[in-house]
Design a protein around this motif. Structure first.
Motif, PDB file in Angstrom:
ATOM      1  N   MET A 192       0.804  -1.220   0.000  1.00 48.96           N
ATOM      2  CA  MET A 192       0.000   0.000   0.000  1.00 48.96           C
ATOM      3  C   MET A 192       0.842   1.279   0.000  1.00 48.96           C
ATOM      4  SD  MET A 192      -3.270  -0.515  -0.315  1.00 48.96           S
ATOM      5  CE  MET A 192      -4.024   0.939   0.424  1.00 48.96           C
ATOM      6  N   GLY A 193       2.150   1.135  -0.013  1.00 50.96           N
ATOM      7  CA  GLY A 193       3.018   2.306  -0.145  1.00 50.96           C
ATOM      8  C   GLY A 193       3.118   2.804  -1.568  1.00 50.96           C
ATOM      9  N   MET A 194       2.645   1.972  -2.531  1.00 52.01           N
ATOM     10  CA  MET A 194       2.555   2.321  -3.953  1.00 52.01           C
ATOM     11  C   MET A 194       3.911   2.406  -4.636  1.00 52.01           C
ATOM     12  SD  MET A 194      -0.647   2.266  -4.079  1.00 52.01           S
ATOM     13  CE  MET A 194      -0.968   2.758  -5.772  1.00 52.01           C
ATOM     14  N   SER A 195       4.909   1.726  -4.081  1.00 48.13           N
ATOM     15  CA  SER A 195       6.230   1.649  -4.695  1.00 48.13           C
ATOM     16  C   SER A 195       6.299   0.436  -5.617  1.00 48.13           C
ATOM     17  CB  SER A 195       7.294   1.551  -3.600  1.00 48.13           C
ATOM     18  OG  SER A 195       8.594   1.493  -4.150  1.00 48.13           O
ATOM     19  N   THR A 196       7.440   0.266  -6.266  1.00 47.95           N
ATOM     20  CA  THR A 196       7.662  -0.881  -7.139  1.00 47.95           C
ATOM     21  C   THR A 196       8.217  -2.057  -6.341  1.00 47.95           C
ATOM     22  OG1 THR A 196       9.870  -0.028  -7.655  1.00 47.95           O
ATOM     23  CG2 THR A 196       8.097   0.524  -9.193  1.00 47.95           C
ATOM     24  N   ILE A 197       8.119  -3.221  -6.908  1.00 46.65           N
ATOM     25  CA  ILE A 197       8.737  -4.427  -6.361  1.00 46.65           C
ATOM     26  C   ILE A 197      10.206  -4.454  -6.798  1.00 46.65           C
ATOM     27  CG2 ILE A 197       8.724  -6.950  -6.465  1.00 46.65           C
ATOM     28  CD1 ILE A 197       5.705  -6.791  -7.019  1.00 46.65           C
ATOM     29  N   PRO A 198      11.168  -4.812  -5.906  1.00 53.21           N
ATOM     30  CA  PRO A 198      10.994  -5.301  -4.550  1.00 53.21           C
ATOM     31  C   PRO A 198      11.314  -4.216  -3.520  1.00 53.21           C
ATOM     32  CG  PRO A 198      13.179  -5.894  -5.336  1.00 53.21           C
ATOM     33  CD  PRO A 198      12.558  -5.007  -6.390  1.00 53.21           C
ATOM     34  N   ALA A 199      10.357  -3.831  -2.716  1.00 47.78           N
ATOM     35  CA  ALA A 199      10.587  -2.777  -1.726  1.00 47.78           C
ATOM     36  C   ALA A 199       9.923  -3.129  -0.407  1.00 47.78           C
ATOM     37  CB  ALA A 199      10.069  -1.439  -2.233  1.00 47.78           C
ATOM     38  N   GLY A 200      10.705  -3.686   0.495  1.00 49.53           N
ATOM     39  CA  GLY A 200      10.278  -3.873   1.876  1.00 49.53           C
ATOM     40  C   GLY A 200      11.133  -2.992   2.759  1.00 49.53           C
ATOM     41  N   ALA A 201      10.769  -2.877   4.014  1.00 47.13           N
ATOM     42  CA  ALA A 201      11.575  -2.091   4.947  1.00 47.13           C
ATOM     43  C   ALA A 201      11.648  -2.784   6.289  1.00 47.13           C
ATOM     44  CB  ALA A 201      11.015  -0.684   5.104  1.00 47.13           C
ATOM     45  N   LEU A 202      12.827  -2.782   6.871  1.00 51.75           N
ATOM     46  CA  LEU A 202      13.074  -3.279   8.218  1.00 51.75           C
ATOM     47  C   LEU A 202      13.382  -2.074   9.090  1.00 51.75           C
ATOM     48  CD1 LEU A 202      13.680  -5.775  10.110  1.00 51.75           C
ATOM     49  CD2 LEU A 202      16.073  -5.424   9.496  1.00 51.75           C
ATOM     50  N   MET A 203      12.567  -1.846  10.109  1.00 49.81           N
ATOM     51  CA  MET A 203      12.704  -0.665  10.960  1.00 49.81           C
ATOM     52  C   MET A 203      13.014  -1.097  12.394  1.00 49.81           C
ATOM     53  SD  MET A 203      12.110   1.717   8.737  1.00 49.81           S
ATOM     54  CE  MET A 203      12.073   3.082   9.897  1.00 49.81           C
ATOM     55  N   LEU A 204      14.047  -0.462  12.981  1.00 48.94           N
ATOM     56  CA  LEU A 204      14.473  -0.799  14.333  1.00 48.94           C
ATOM     57  C   LEU A 204      14.401   0.422  15.240  1.00 48.94           C
ATOM     58  CD1 LEU A 204      16.507  -2.524  12.239  1.00 48.94           C
ATOM     59  CD2 LEU A 204      17.347  -3.356  14.426  1.00 48.94           C
ATOM     60  N   ARG A 205      13.946   0.202  16.473  1.00 51.38           N
ATOM     61  CA  ARG A 205      13.975   1.274  17.451  1.00 51.38           C
ATOM     62  C   ARG A 205      15.427   1.659  17.764  1.00 51.38           C
ATOM     63  NH1 ARG A 205      10.362   3.282  21.058  1.00 51.38           N
ATOM     64  NH2 ARG A 205       8.867   1.598  20.707  1.00 51.38           N
ATOM     65  N   ASP A 206      16.283   0.657  17.912  1.00 51.16           N
ATOM     66  CA  ASP A 206      17.694   0.867  18.244  1.00 51.16           C
ATOM     67  C   ASP A 206      18.547   0.458  17.052  1.00 51.16           C
ATOM     68  OD1 ASP A 206      20.261   0.976  19.221  1.00 51.16           O
ATOM     69  OD2 ASP A 206      19.929  -0.440  20.867  1.00 51.16           O
ATOM     70  N   GLU A 207      18.995   1.429  16.277  1.00 47.87           N
ATOM     71  CA  GLU A 207      19.762   1.140  15.070  1.00 47.87           C
ATOM     72  C   GLU A 207      21.046   0.396  15.369  1.00 47.87           C
ATOM     73  OE1 GLU A 207      21.083   3.447  10.984  1.00 47.87           O
ATOM     74  OE2 GLU A 207      20.884   4.591  12.836  1.00 47.87           O
ATOM     75  N   GLY A 208      21.602   0.598  16.567  1.00 49.62           N
ATOM     76  CA  GLY A 208      22.858  -0.057  16.923  1.00 49.62           C
ATOM     77  C   GLY A 208      22.779  -1.569  16.904  1.00 49.62           C
ATOM     78  N   GLN A 209      21.590  -2.116  17.064  1.00 50.52           N
ATOM     79  CA  GLN A 209      21.445  -3.572  17.064  1.00 50.52           C
ATOM     80  C   GLN A 209      21.721  -4.182  15.698  1.00 50.52           C
ATOM     81  OE1 GLN A 209      17.461  -3.687  18.636  1.00 50.52           O
ATOM     82  NE2 GLN A 209      18.169  -3.987  20.739  1.00 50.52           N
ATOM     83  N   MET A 210      21.711  -3.354  14.651  1.00 51.47           N
ATOM     84  CA  MET A 210      22.023  -3.873  13.321  1.00 51.47           C
ATOM     85  C   MET A 210      23.470  -4.349  13.231  1.00 51.47           C
ATOM     86  SD  MET A 210      19.938  -1.042  11.058  1.00 51.47           S
ATOM     87  CE  MET A 210      19.922  -1.943   9.514  1.00 51.47           C
ATOM     88  N   ARG A 211      24.325  -3.851  14.119  1.00 45.41           N
ATOM     89  CA  ARG A 211      25.725  -4.276  14.091  1.00 45.41           C
ATOM     90  C   ARG A 211      25.885  -5.757  14.379  1.00 45.41           C
ATOM     91  NH1 ARG A 211      26.433   0.749  16.864  1.00 45.41           N
ATOM     92  NH2 ARG A 211      26.470  -0.347  18.858  1.00 45.41           N
ATOM     93  N   THR A 212      24.900  -6.366  15.022  1.00 48.82           N
ATOM     94  CA  THR A 212      25.027  -7.776  15.385  1.00 48.82           C
ATOM     95  C   THR A 212      24.968  -8.709  14.184  1.00 48.82           C
ATOM     96  OG1 THR A 212      22.642  -8.074  15.765  1.00 48.82           O
ATOM     97  CG2 THR A 212      23.974  -7.297  17.631  1.00 48.82           C
TER      98      THR A 212
END
Length: 346
Positions: A192-212
């Protein structure tokens, strides 16, 4: 459930078709666009300071979310409802996690009593769904948060609902970072964001956890790989999402969602008018009806040129009312459906 993308989104996609966000040192412009998109989605989800990345879709986002939860907590169990997307079973298989699947209550949402019974100190994440694939039901995210063991993650799969719930006009339930316990959210701009495929998003409260989950790749122009399962990443989807969100803005999404909900309610009236019983009052633009022999109905409707799907829990006819569905098309569908229903005894 994927949308016919906006023309401006398609144009942006084509312009960035050759760019690889996985090697952002060669394509710094797309990395800057990704940060803008993540900031915009974070604001929409009540946390402008959220971190995240654009990925290929909900499956990759859900796998990555549990990957992070496992690595941060060093625990093995994941609690999720029967209504959860199949990607959670994939994630558990890939990551060596133990699925703890719980049943649904009378509203077809995660049964909190069952969740309470299965949670323990080896749970790395509880999963809530904000817009189930089959029915569009929204789990009690605040209730799940209250049951979260210390240190565990609360992951919300809002792949479909993420671009619907914030723009509803009837006081949508809290499902995002407005709930303090929510750690990670999956949301798909290509729905429903009306973008093209492939477009997903991963959202984190604490961006620092992405380092793991970061893995170094010094042969690239950037030092290492950011938090992403994929090495090669589609910059075109980032540009497309940026264009769609800038073009529509909050006012545009409100109008888009209102149009879908108006048609959904119209379809509800048409269905009840021919004697069908809805499984539940639609929360968003997904509508299911109880009907006899739904598989045969699906087959007969396909012969008439209609693509309707079948929900399994509970067994029912399932309609997804995307922005291109009009009242005229709803009239045609239910006229043919009434004829098919009348011929079931033949």
């Amino acid at each position: 459930m994927c949308a016919q993308p906006l023309e401006v989104a398609v144009e942006a996609h084509v312009r960035f078709i050759e760019a690889n966000l996985g090697n952002a040192g060669l394509y710094p412009g797309t990395q800057r666009l990704e940060k803008e998109v993540v900031r915009a989605i974070g604001g929409m989800l009540h946390h402008e300071g959220a971190g995240g990345s654009i990925v290929s879709g909900g499956t990759e986002a859900n796998i990555t979310a549990l990957w992070i939860a496992r690595n941060v907590t060093r625990r093995k169990k994941v609690v999720f409802p029967k209504s959860a997307h199949f990607s959670f079973h994939k994630a558990c298989d890939i990551l060596g996690l133990e699925p703890q699947m719980v049943g649904l209550d009378e509203k077809f949402t995660a049964d909190l009593d069952e969740v309470k019974r299965v949670v323990d100190n080896d749970v790395c994440a509880i999963v809530g769904i904000a817009g189930t694939t089959e029915l569009g039901a929204v789990d009690d995210i605040e209730g799940l948060g209250a049951l979260l063991p210390d240190g565990a993650f609360l992951h919300v799969d809002a792949a479909f609902g993420g671009f619907v719930l914030p723009f509803l006009d009837h006081g949508p339930p809290k499902f995002d970072f407005a709930v303090p316990e929510v750690s990670i959210i999956t949301i798909d701009p290509h729905k429903m964001g009306m973008s093209t495929i492939p477009a997903g998003a991963l959202m984190l409260r604490d961006e620092g956890q992405m380092r793991t989950i970061r893995k170094d790749a010094p042969y690239l122009d950037t030092v290492g790989q950011a938090a992403a399962l994929s090495g090669t990443r589609c910059s075109a989807a980032v540009a497309s999402t940026y264009a769609a969100m800038r073009f529509l803005g909050e006012e545009g999404y409100v109008k888009l969602v209102k149009g879908c909900m108006d048609v959904t309610r119209y379809a509800l009236e048409k269905g009840t008018g021919i004697g069908l019983e809805p499984v539940m009052d639609p929360v968003m633009n997904i509508l299911c009806f109880y009907a006899p022999d739904v598989v045969r109905i699906q087959s007969e409707m396909e012969k008439q040129g209609w693509k309707v799907s079948v929900a399994r829990n509970p067994e029912s006819l399932r309609l997804v009312i995307m922005p291109y569905v009009t009242r005229d098309s709803v009239d045609g569908l239910f006229a043919d459906l009434e004829e098919v229903l009348g011929g079931l005894d033949d």
